[in-house]
Design a protein around this motif. Structure first.
Motif, PDB file in Angstrom:
ATOM      1  N   LEU A 134     -44.099 -22.069  41.622  1.00  0.00           N
ATOM      2  CA  LEU A 134     -44.774 -20.809  41.958  1.00  0.00           C
ATOM      3  C   LEU A 134     -45.224 -20.062  40.716  1.00  0.00           C
ATOM      4  O   LEU A 134     -46.060 -19.177  40.787  1.00  0.00           O
ATOM      5  N   ILE A 479     -55.202 -13.770  58.614  1.00  0.00           N
ATOM      6  CA  ILE A 479     -54.735 -13.222  57.344  1.00  0.00           C
ATOM      7  C   ILE A 479     -55.757 -13.422  56.233  1.00  0.00           C
ATOM      8  O   ILE A 479     -55.584 -12.920  55.139  1.00  0.00           O
ATOM      9  N   ALA A 492     -51.839 -21.993  51.349  1.00  0.00           N
ATOM     10  CA  ALA A 492     -51.396 -20.664  51.775  1.00  0.00           C
ATOM     11  C   ALA A 492     -50.616 -20.767  53.086  1.00  0.00           C
ATOM     12  O   ALA A 492     -49.572 -20.138  53.248  1.00  0.00           O
ATOM     13  N   HIS A 496     -46.436 -20.220  53.808  1.00  0.00           N
ATOM     14  CA  HIS A 496     -46.168 -18.983  54.558  1.00  0.00           C
ATOM     15  C   HIS A 496     -44.798 -19.053  55.225  1.00  0.00           C
ATOM     16  O   HIS A 496     -44.504 -20.027  55.907  1.00  0.00           O
ATOM     17  N   PRO A 497     -43.976 -18.024  55.044  1.00  0.00           N
ATOM     18  CA  PRO A 497     -42.581 -18.152  55.492  1.00  0.00           C
ATOM     19  C   PRO A 497     -42.385 -18.181  56.999  1.00  0.00           C
ATOM     20  O   PRO A 497     -41.295 -18.454  57.467  1.00  0.00           O
ATOM     21  N   ARG A 498     -43.413 -17.882  57.778  1.00  0.00           N
ATOM     22  CA  ARG A 498     -43.190 -17.829  59.225  1.00  0.00           C
ATOM     23  C   ARG A 498     -43.768 -19.040  59.960  1.00  0.00           C
ATOM     24  O   ARG A 498     -43.668 -19.111  61.184  1.00  0.00           O
TER      25      ARG A 498
END
Lengths: 850, 717
Positions: A134, A479, A492, A496-498
């Motif tokens: 990251l 988004i 992306a 994405h954490p969800r």
């Protein structure tokens, strides 16, 4: 030969499933492909020489004067530098003698992951867990979407901040450890030097003095026996931190035990840096000589660091009455400092196998009490193969984010698999931290198929991330906007954490520019190649070249995955051979030879049987729903939407979705303006039908024509323009098709003509109209809205108008706004839009003027 | 009047079930001088502390204590009330106090409840000074004393955020232990424990905190997840900052990459000079330099709007507050410097985040802001003229009810993206009641370990239950953070009972922490030699993260001098009170106090727990009525003997020995006899008692009679 351009293909690409540099180079004189190959190989070897394991390189001809070099890489910056060196240096010099090698090595050290982080990342990759940095530092993300985990060097995302704060406070740590009976050196916090001496006397000499908070042994003094020594040590410690601890000095060696989860994974005995006298050389000379040892480096890449005679070292020598000029006797060991840290020249011997089980149990308890999932436990004891109670040893410190280098590459003894241990703690066996990925590619229908698959997955309860030409959507929320069919958008979504599952429209442009945004996918859908699109761009001239690009996602299908392929498109069918996983074919035609053969071999197909959309495997047929009852097909009329449904059902089925979820999904999927803007949106107005679609290539026109033919109508009209970056051939071909299908054609030139001069597109289209056997009326408008407005102004009952929308949102708002006004106001539509019609110019054919 | 000794009773004690301090106070000659014999004392005291009028005392009405002062009470009693009042004025109100005579002439035990024992002691010492000064008619600077106490209270007691969490835990019945004199608190016991350190939990990820520290990385990660953030980038120099400003479009914000609490953040800059200056300021503030590269400064596009702070706990946005711009209003005669000084006199303003308002600092950013308004510190604004002194003032206005669900969802997503379980989101938006995208609002920062005070004590609007939210995040509904806890009290056989119960629990798979007078154990392993039958030993047993059950020996003296180490227990066993009088401290107390100390664990049995009582000791029998849980009796006597018989007849549980056989009545139901071979008719009572007590306790927690029989025959010899 010289470099013209360099492109980093980060993911699977046309040339390889690995990251490669794609270099366009031009020959100075006579084309010399073998030389180009040697240059590519040199760029590879230079990377290997500085420690990267890369193996693929090639050079391929592009034209008379140009070739394409392909060089696999791990770190982009290093590879680019290696490439420059390969071009600028004579290939006759052996790699090891290239003058800039040390600089390249330094660059590699700077950019590559440190040894601790590197070991964890490699262990993860060996388990098939994807890793992504990251930052340029040690922050790494493993896995994808909602399954992702992170590490920062030897900290994991479940390393507790509170536990770290506890570990930072040595006194608190000791109190906690003492509470559970882990042996610690008794001691006390002192505020003044005098208090420190009093404490030393109370505890009993010798004592150690250290800052209450601190790390890497800074400000620590040990084995103090005199008042002066204690007071000096206090001043040193106090300079690091206001609070200082005096504690019992422990006898024995420094040991570092590495606890990961509830396991002791490695142990090392650590020794401060030292030199051994030969009776002749001074300490300074001995240090210089030892620093010649190739095992000693300036950084963290070697198992030992260079010895330093800095202020701390000199002070330490002075305490023993020595200077760098002293000559130690033969065999005499001179310690250069007390501290055994590797970074200051200390050494580490692996002792993992000799740790007494009782000692290991105490270390594990200590880590648990402090609350750390990864902990370095410092133990001072004369022996580590006896319980601490026997050796009178103690745990002196608990370290968060411990360095792993001493366990990976100890100065002596076996290296330990600590990276693996951390990965095994973070991920249970068999867990590769991936989420299901569906990649959708093809010339036509990508976006609708992508949306449809996402819709079915979301209906089954998954939190879906989707990328397509309209934007990025997570859990239905947009988004990002714009064309998001490239690798950046894919990343992306995968980051994405969800997101529980990803459906990624994967367009040609991104694949050519950067490669895929993922290394593996579970399902790759190829809708079609058809007559192609974007030919003549980025070196993709032939339809076969385009098919190779569209096959890249198929090549990235994992062994457990599947390619969902259009059985009606021979170029797509050919891709089956490149798929490591299974193949699922789809076609509206159940008696397509490809389907029949595949079913006969026990394969799965999705097709239409007796008016039912059905999944068939061998003899077994599972109906999903009547075609004419699925809203996307508009009563079964829109053939290409049936294709999109077939592909979507195939993908959802392969992901293991229950049949009921698939049924509900396809039955509730629509293509109205709100949910799928510009994707065959059907509007009606006073007996006329308006279809809005985004299709802009000849395959799309063929499919649209087929669908429109099934709608009752008197006249067919179209609003259209061609994109300027397409080949002349394609623009003419599109015009020719239009002339064949429509009675009235409204054309305009896009605001952005993508490199064409004004009027050129119209000219090419006119050439296409001429070559058609039919001669419809062709009218030109000054822009997209003007063309749509004019077409609507002239619409009559029984008309079927296809509007090809380019500025999708603006055009849709424009059309629906006009229709709404016409419904609500008394003014006729034609009157409202008369000014648009007035601006029309006749381009071609027809009878009468505008 | 001398304070001879003070005991910190850190848990339930003979006075109360809450922590307290107990001071032994020798009144000296004042024993002869109750308040009605001290001329003018009552008037002077009431003048000094008029709020004493509220103290109801034993009379039970407002002014009750004043009546006692007037009719005459002793200074020990006055000390109790003045201590409570000082604590209340300086920090927080306390409910409980007692003053009791001892057996020694003129010596009293003065007890007051304590949140922090050290602080309560300080209050008591101040109270003594105040009383003595009042007796003599000497002046006493109460304000100075309260100010000093206030600072000490802030330092020693839990911070407001931590206290809110601990209080919420307590309200749910979750116990806590302070692990330091700071804000590190263990919630729950043994294996079921969690920890908090202010607004960080033990699940707050260190990696996530590091990410949140790096504002550039945070911004990039949020943007990738679709959270609206200002455009921006890290810059490498003052020139680069200006370049970035031009790329982004002014006005811009310049801030350090890892700064804190808005320090060195300059906003709304539009000139090259201002941007360069702001760069230098921010570069100085940045502590470690950027994680990536560059100077550790970022430039972002300025987002217009008000500053909001949204608190996210787990998957929910719990509360939102906003700050108004700090504006000073001129009076026509004061300079700006003077206006600031006046504003800083506001008692609500303090230096750190334990105050609702912070003091206005006239740093370079404020000066620049003034300069842009054409003002200096010495300018004298006209009456009514408003001078902007800070763009984003303190967060003072609760707006939780206005928070738009879209904004809440974005804040939760931002916390998840960074990986924080508890986070404070700094949001800039005109109106928190509208989606961010609609109004160009943005999340400008993510804060780990956010301050909770602004949500607990907003100046405007409702306080929000943030402590409750954090506790609910740590402990899902129904979890109390407790492990089975057995306390063994009584004058005889405690160690034997403790060991037997521990072994019995281990048989049913528990990892038992045991603290008794032979040491501290986990399972069979001795963790620490020496007595652990005190509050410290019990505390250690409860701190052990491996313990799935705890068995604790409670000594009478330990209870008298330090209270119990736990707030509640599942099982309290009282073996006997025989010889209790020998434990009483000569001249201090009689046997009654000792009996109370023995009874202390019975007072804190959980409602679904058990008090296991020796039916053969009449004093123990009497404890039954103090037990808030079920009562289980054990005894050697005949079944016919009351009150055992009545108890069984009423559906109670009991274990009765007849010869070498034990009979278990569970809620009135008799089980088949348990034969305990080691016990015979001739076994003396004192050897039988511990076995009976342990057996009764094990049966009470559900060990089957058959299993118990096996256990007794294998382990009792």
């Amino acid at each position: 030969m010289k470099i013209e351009s360099v492109r980093s293909l980060r993911g699977p690409n046309l040339w390889s499933n690995q990251a490669v540099l794609e270099v366009m180079a031009s020959f100075d004189g006579i084309p010399d492909l073998p030389h180009a190959r040697r240059v590519a190989r040199r760029a590879l070897e230079l990377q290997q020489a500085v420690g990267f394991s890369v193996s693929f390189c090639d050079a391929r001809p592009v034209s008379e004067r140009q070739c394409r070099l392909l060089v696999q890489y791990t770190e982009e910056d290093v590879a680019k530098r290696a490439l420059e060196l390969a071009f600028s240096h004579p290939l006759s010099t052996p790699v090891s003698e290239v003058g800039e090698l040390p600089t390249l090595k330094a660059l590699a050290e700077e950019v590559r992951l440190g040894p601790s982080t590197g070991s964890i990342v490699r262990a993860a990759e060996r388990r098939g867990i994807p890793a992504r940095r990251l930052t340029s530092g040690s922050l790494v993300q493993f896995g994808m979407g909602s399954r992702m985990r992170r590490i920062w060097a030897a900290e994991t995302d479940s390393t507790s901040a509170v536990a770290e704060a506890i570990a930072q406070d040595k006194d608190l740590t000791k109190t906690l450890l003492a509470a559970i009976g882990v042996p610690v050196p008794e001691g006390q916090v002192c505020a003044t030097a005098e208090q420190a001496w009093a404490a030393a006397l109370a505890i009993g000499l010798p004592v150690a003095v250290k800052p209450r908070k601190g790390n890497q042994g800074k400000g620590v003094s040990t084995a103090l026996t005199t008042r002066e020594a204690v007071i000096t040590a206090f001043e040193i410690a106090v300079a690091h931190d206001g609070e200082t601890i005096v504690e019992r000095h422990l006898n024995g060696a420094d040991h570092r035990l590495l606890v990961i989860g509830d396991r002791l994974v490695a142990a090392a005995r650590r020794e401060p840096p030292s030199v051994t006298g030969d009776g002749k050389a001074t300490i300074g000379e001995l240090v210089a000589k030892e620093n010649q040892n190739p095992l000693r480096g300036d950084d963290h890449s070697t198992s030992l660091s260079k010895l330093r005679l800095d202020a701390i070292g000199l002070e330490h020598l002075a305490e023993h009455g020595l200077t760098p000029a002293s000559v130690p006797a033969a065999g005499q060991t001179v310690w250069l400092r007390r501290n055994a840290n590797l970074s200051t020249g200390g050494s580490a011997t692996d002792v993992t196998d000799t740790v007494h089980p009782e000692v290991a149990a105490r270390a594990i308890e200590a880590a648990r009490m402090v609350g750390l999932d990864v902990a370095g436990i410092d133990i001072v004891a004369t022996r580590i193969d006896q319980p601490l109670e026997v050796t009178r040893g103690a745990i002196v410190e608990v370290n968060a984010a411990p360095g792993l280098r001493m366990h990976l590459e100890p100065s002596s003894g076996k290296g330990r698999a600590v990276g693996e241990a951390i990965v095994d703690m973070m991920f249970s066996p068999g867990d590769d931290a991936r989420i299901p990925i569906v990649a959708v590619t093809g010339t036509n229908g990508k976006t609708t198929t992508t949306r449809c698959i996402a819709h079915i997955l979301a209906r089954s309860g998954l939190r879906v991330g989707m990328t397509c030409t309209d934007g990025i959507y997570v859990e239905g929320r947009r988004i990002d906007t714009g064309d998001c069919s490239g690798p950046k958008s894919a990343r992306a979504v995968l980051g994405h954490p969800r997101v529980d599952a990803a459906v990624l429209e994967t367009a040609r442009g991104g694949i050519l520019r950067e490669g895929l945004g993922f290394d593996l996918c579970d399902v790759a859908v190829v809708t079609n190649v058809g007559e192609g699109d974007h030919l003549g761009l980025n070196g993709i001239d032939e339809i076969r070249d385009l098919a190779r690009v569209k096959a890249v996602p198929v090549r990235a299908v994992s062994a457990r995955g599947a390619a969902v392929l259009n059985a009606d498109d021979p170029l797509v069918v050919e891709m089956a051979t490149q798929c490591r996983g299974t193949v699922v074919y789809f076609s509206r035609n159940p008696s397509s030879p490809v389907l029949i053969q595949h079913r006969a071999a026990g394969g799965t197909v999705v097709t239409v049987i007796d008016g039912q959309l059905a999944i068939a495997r061998g003899r077994h047929v599972t109906p999903v729903g009547r075609i004419d009852q699925l809203p996307l097909t508009v009563g079964g009329r829109v053939g290409f939407q049936i294709d999109n449904l077939l592909a979507s059902v195939a993908a959802a089925h392969w992901l293991g979705l229950p049949i009921e979820a698939i049924r509900t999904g396809v039955r509730s999927f629509t293509s109205d303006i709100a949910s799928a803007p510009g994707r065959f949106n059907v509007l009606t107005h006073h007996g006329s039908t308006i279809v809005l679609d985004y299709g802009h290539n000849s395959s799309a026109l063929l499919a649209l024509n087929e669908a429109l033919a099934k709608f009752p109508h008197k006249r067919r009209k179209v609003v259209y323009t061609a994109a300027g970056d397409r080949r002349d051939f394609d623009i003419r071909r599109q015009a020719e098709l239009l002339a064949g299908f429509f009675d009235e054609i409204y054309i305009y030139e896009d605001q952005c003509t993508r490199g064409r001069v004004d009027g050129e597109i119209i000219r090419l289209m006119r050439e296409g109209f001429v070559s058609s056997s039919r001669s419809p009326r062709v009218l030109q408008a000054p822009g997209e809205m003007a063309a749509i407005g004019a077409a609507i102004a002239r619409i009559e009952p029984g008309d079927l108008l296809l509007c090809q929308v380019d500025q999708v949102e603006e055009a849709l708002a424009f059309v629906s706004g006009m229709l709404r006004q016409a419904e609500t106001s008394s003014r006729p539509l034609a009157q409202m839009t008369a000014h648009f019609a007035a601006a029309l110019m006749v381009v071609f054919g027809g009878i009468g003027g505008a | 009047m001398q304070i001879r000794k003070v005991f910190d009773l850190n848990g339930p004690n003979i006075w109360s079930n809450r922590p307290a301090i107990e001071a032994w106070v020798d009144l000296g000659h004042f024993e002869e001088l109750p308040t009605n014999k001290l001329p003018g004392f009552t008037e002077r005291l009431m003048a000094q502390l008029p709020s004493l009028l509220e103290h109801r005392c034993s009379i039970g009405e407002r002014g009750g204590f004043l009546q006692r002062l007037e009719t005459g009470t002793w200074l020990g009693h006055v000390l109790e009330h003045v201590t409570l009042e000082l604590h209340s004025l300086a920090y927080s109100p306390l409910g409980f106090g007692r003053a009791r005579e001892t057996l020694e002439y003129g010596v009293y035990k003065v007890v007051v409840r304590a949140e922090d024992a050290g602080f309560a002691q300080l209050c008591m010492r101040s109270a003594r000074e105040l009383i003595l000064a009042t007796v003599d008619g000497r002046p006493f600077d109460l304000d100075a004393e309260l100010k000093r106490l206030r600072i000490e209270g802030g330092r020693r007691c839990l911070g407001p955020g931590t206290k809110a969490i601990v209080d919420a835990a307590q309200a749910r019945g979750i116990p806590h232990l302070r692990l330091t004199d700071g804000n590190l608190v263990q919630l729950g016991y043994g294996k079921a424990q969690r920890r908090i350190w202010t607004a960080e939990s033990d699940r707050t990820s260190a990696v996530a905190e590091s990410i949140a520290q790096d504002k550039d990385l945070t911004r990039r990660m949020l943007a990738a997840a679709g959270v609206p953030v200002p455009l921006g980038r890290a810059v490498t120099s003052a020139s680069d900052a200006w370049l970035a400003a031009q790329e982004l479009g002014e006005p811009v914000v310049v801030k350090p990459i890892d700064g804190n609490q808005g320090r060195a953040v300059s906003i709304r800059l539009d000139t090259e000079d201002a941007i360069r200056q702001a760069y230098e300021l921010a570069a100085k503030e940045d502590r470690h330099g950027a994680v990536g590269s560059g100077s550790g400064v970022i430039v972002e596009r300025f987002v217009p709007g008000r500053h909001h702070r949204v608190l996210v706990v787990g998957e929910q946005a719990i509360a939102s507050v906003r700050g108004e711009a700090d504006v000073l209003t001129g009076d026509g005669s004061s300079s700006i410097r003077q206006l600031v000084e006046q504003a800083n006199l506001d008692p609500r303003r303090g230096e750190d985040d334990t105050w609702v308002l912070t003091k206005i600092e006239l740093g370079p950013i404020a000066l620049e802001l003034l300069r842009r308004q054409g003002l200096t510190l010495d300018s004298v604004p006209d009456p009514g003229q408003e001078v902007l002194i800070q763009h984003h003032g303190d967060l003072t206005v609760d707006e939780t009810d206005e928070l738009h669900p879209e904004v809440a969802a974005m804040c939760v997503l931002a916390a998840q993206t960074i990986g924080l379980d508890i986070a404070g989101m700094d949001v800039v938006a005109q109106d928190i009641g509208l989606p961010l995208a609609e109004q160009g609002g943005a999340v400008i920062e993510v804060n780990a370990s956010p301050g909770l005070l602004a949500h607990l004590k907003p100046l405007v609007g409702k306080p929000r239950p943030v402590g409750e939210a954090i506790v609910n995040q740590l402990f899902p509904a129904g979890e109390l953070g407790r492990v089975p806890l057995v306390a063994v009290s009584g004058t005889r056989g405690r160690v034997e009972v403790t060991q037997l119960v521990a072994r019995g629990l281990a048989l049913s798979g528990h990892q038992v922490a045991r603290a008794d007078s032979t040491g501290l154990y986990l399972g069979e392993r001795l963790l620490r030699p020496g007595t652990a039958a005190d509050a410290a030993g019990a505390r250690r047993a409860l701190m052990n993260p491996s313990a799935s059950a705890a068995v604790i020996e409670v000594s009478e003296l330990g209870t008298l001098e330090a209270g119990l180490a736990f707030d509640l227990c599942q099982i309290a066993i009282v073996t006997s009170t025989m010889g209790a009088e020998q434990v009483a401290r000569p001249g201090v107390e009689d046997r009654t106090a000792i009996d109370k100390a023995i009874r202390a664990p019975i007072d804190v049995v959980m409602p679904d727990g058990f008090g296991v009582l020796n039916a053969d000791d009449p004093v123990v029998v009497a404890m039954a009525e103090k037990c808030t849980g079920h009562v289980v009796w054990f005894g050697l006597g005949e079944v016919e003997i009351t009150p055992m018989q009545r108890h069984i007849a009423a559906g109670g549980s009991a274990l009765v020995r007849l010869g070498s056989q034990l009979f278990w009545w569970e809620r009135g139901q008799k089980s088949p006899p348990i034969s305990a071979a080691p016990l015979t008719e001739s076994t003396p009572g004192h050897a039988v008692e511990p076995v009976m007590a342990a057996a009764a306790a094990l049966l009470a927690v559900g060990v089957s009679p058959a299993r118990l029989e096996e256990f007794l025959n294998s382990s009792v010899c």
